[in-house]
Design an enzyme around this catalytic site. Structure first.
Site, PDB file in Angstrom:
ATOM      1  N   ARG A 130       7.021  -6.252   3.176  1.00 48.09           N
ATOM      2  CA  ARG A 130       5.738  -6.926   2.918  1.00 48.09           C
ATOM      3  C   ARG A 130       5.676  -6.652   1.160  1.00 48.09           C
ATOM      4  NH1 ARG A 130      -0.427  -5.427   4.679  1.00 48.09           N
ATOM      5  NH2 ARG A 130      -0.054  -3.682   3.840  1.00 48.09           N
ATOM      6  N   HIS A 138       0.781  -1.243  -0.119  1.00 50.69           N
ATOM      7  CA  HIS A 138       0.058   0.134  -0.047  1.00 50.69           C
ATOM      8  C   HIS A 138       0.743   1.284  -0.148  1.00 50.69           C
ATOM      9  CE1 HIS A 138      -3.699  -2.248   0.341  1.00 50.69           C
ATOM     10  NE2 HIS A 138      -3.193  -2.689   1.592  1.00 50.69           N
ATOM     11  N   ASP A 194      16.405 -11.152  -3.785  1.00 50.86           N
ATOM     12  CA  ASP A 194      17.818 -10.755  -4.366  1.00 50.86           C
ATOM     13  C   ASP A 194      18.117  -9.295  -3.922  1.00 50.86           C
ATOM     14  OD1 ASP A 194      18.214 -12.961  -5.603  1.00 50.86           O
ATOM     15  OD2 ASP A 194      17.537 -12.528  -7.738  1.00 50.86           O
ATOM     16  N   GLU A 200      -6.130 -12.536   6.063  1.00 53.80           N
ATOM     17  CA  GLU A 200      -6.789 -11.346   6.464  1.00 53.80           C
ATOM     18  C   GLU A 200      -8.111 -11.367   5.657  1.00 53.80           C
ATOM     19  OE1 GLU A 200      -4.497  -8.053   5.063  1.00 53.80           O
ATOM     20  OE2 GLU A 200      -3.379  -9.124   3.821  1.00 53.80           O
ATOM     21  N   ASP A 229      -8.344  -5.865   6.741  1.00 54.71           N
ATOM     22  CA  ASP A 229      -9.143  -6.504   5.799  1.00 54.71           C
ATOM     23  C   ASP A 229      -9.872  -7.667   6.183  1.00 54.71           C
ATOM     24  OD1 ASP A 229      -8.265  -5.199   2.894  1.00 54.71           O
ATOM     25  OD2 ASP A 229      -6.460  -5.749   3.871  1.00 54.71           O
TER      26      ASP A 229
END
Length: 261
Positions: A75, A50, A89, A154, A180
């Protein structure tokens, strides 16, 4: 020359004698990441779902946090295999994958984070920060020791599948997202509604029953303490953008006369 990587969040949880308390970095700012990293919190979540973050800005935030005794987690925006590969990576050792609602999806996440034959992570550590450009001895053989994988439940479907999700090999912990989840229950914006809290606690029980650490996002201090009392192993208790928003509003309220004064 050889380099030793930091312990994973999985290792930190296993060694901890108390729950680990973290803060969210949603601004996309390396400066804010460094401020949060030096706060004394245990862990830091850099958000790509987000927040206005790409690979370059996440790398800058990792650099900014690297001088502090804090464990960063990223996240990713989804369970996309290519995105997970790219983030790993970058040298991210701890990832959180949102919106995981089934054991099948969790198995896909675990596979994306592991090299063959256990998974399908693309091999490029010699060219990347993950293995410090071949300066981490035996990185390919020992990569699973350097990476921890967490998934976020969620949805109502995820709550019902929590035990199966937590039992998937390669999943190191489950993080519950009440925001959520409340929307999934038809209670959007009501994260502390009794019914939402009951589903969060049901998830706690299922995940702990599988022998896996469980955490939760709780910016309401009372809710956070209640979840800690209920057995959360790790919590997020605030975000950089929210702290600045509320703090600046307090400044305005304290120093700018109201219209009816």
């Amino acid at each position: 020359m050889s380099i030793r990587l930091s312990p994973t969040f999985r290792a930190r949880l296993a060694e901890a004698d108390r729950p680990l308390v973290g803060g969210w970095v949603c601004s996309g700012s390396a400066t804010m990441a460094e401020i949060m990293a030096g706060s004394g919190l245990d862990w830091l979540l850099i958000d790509m779902e987000h927040a206005p973050n790409g690979l370059e800005s996440v790398l800058a935030q990792l650099h900014a946090a690297s001088g502090y005794e804090i464990t960063p987690m990223v996240r990713v925006p989804s369970d996309d295999t290519v995105t997970i590969k790219q983030v790993l990576d970058l040298g991210v050792q701890n990832i959180l994958v949102p919106m995981v609602s089934t054991a099948e999806q969790a198995r896909g996440v675990a596979a994306a984070a592991q090299y063959p034959p256990a998974g399908r992570r693309g091999i490029g550590s010699a060219l990347a920060r993950s293995g410090r450009w071949n300066r981490v001895p035996q990185y390919l053989a020992e990569a699973a020791d350097h990476v921890s994988v967490f998934v976020q439940i969620e949805t109502v479907e995820g709550v019902r599948s929590a035990a199966e999700i937590a039992a998937v090999e390669g999943i190191d912990g489950v993080f519950v997202g009440p925001s959520d989840l409340s929307a999934s229950m038809g209670l959007i914006g009501q994260q502390t509604h009794d019914d939402v809290v009951a589903e969060v606690l049901a998830t706690f029980e299922a995940v702990r029953g599988a022998g896996v650490p469980v955490g939760v996002n709780a910016f309401d201090p009372t809710a956070a303490r209640n979840y800690l009392d209920a057995g959360a192993s790790f919590v997020l208790v605030g975000a950089d953008v929210a702290l600045v928003a509320r703090g600046s509003e307090r400044l305005a309220a304290d120093f700018i006369p109201s219209d009816d004064s």
